[in-house]
Design a protein around this motif. Structure first.
Motif, short mmCIF file in Angstrom:
data_model
loop_
_atom_site.label_atom_id
_atom_site.label_comp_id
_atom_site.label_asym_id
_atom_site.label_seq_id
_atom_site.Cartn_x
_atom_site.Cartn_y
_atom_site.Cartn_z
N GLY A 33 48.25 20.19 79.12
CA GLY A 33 49.51 19.74 79.70
C GLY A 33 49.83 18.30 79.32
N THR A 42 50.11 14.32 95.36
CA THR A 42 49.90 15.59 94.67
C THR A 42 48.40 15.82 94.56
N SER A 43 48.03 16.98 94.11
CA SER A 43 46.63 17.31 93.92
C SER A 43 45.98 16.31 92.97
N ASP A 64 40.76 24.68 84.75
CA ASP A 64 41.70 23.71 85.31
C ASP A 64 41.75 22.43 84.48
N HIS A 68 46.24 17.00 89.29
CA HIS A 68 47.51 16.81 88.60
C HIS A 68 47.99 15.36 88.59
N GLU A 126 45.03 20.88 82.36
CA GLU A 126 45.57 19.53 82.50
C GLU A 126 45.56 18.77 81.18
N ARG A 156 48.97 13.32 85.14
CA ARG A 156 50.19 13.80 84.49
C ARG A 156 51.42 13.49 85.34
N ALA A 157 51.33 13.73 86.64
CA ALA A 157 52.47 13.48 87.53
C ALA A 157 52.82 11.99 87.55
#
Length: 90
Positions: A80, A23-24, A73, A27, A77, A30-31
């Motif tokens: 999030g 993933t990026s 951004d 992110h 995050e 969190r992922a």
């Protein structure tokens, strides 16, 4: 979070407990926490790194639209992460 839940279901059917998570880079924290929360061991493979060079000079220190986007951004995050933590997703 939903991706982690669904991937865990599919991988559990195949008795797979380790996966590579792509993933990026923005992110990834969190992922990765979402996938680990589901009980998966993951190898992080972040992509789309934004900091690919170290600019020298005064220009990087001045306000700009790109810098504002980067701050937005980062806030997204961090908020999030807090939301996922409070909602017991990570």
């Amino acid at each position: 979070y939903e991706n982690a839940v669904e991937c865990h279901k599919q991988l559990a059917l195949r008795k797979i407990d380790h996966a590579t998570l792509v993933t990026s880079a923005v992110h990834m924290v969190r992922a990765a926490r979402c996938f680990r929360r589901q009980g998966l061991m993951i190898t992080p493979a972040p992509c789309y790194h934004r900091a690919t060079e170290l600019p020298v000079g005064i220009d990087p220190l001045l306000p700009s639209a790109d810098a504002a986007r980067g701050v937005q951004d980062a806030y997204h995050e961090w908020i999030g992460l807090l939301w996922y933590w409070f909602s017991d997703r990570i």
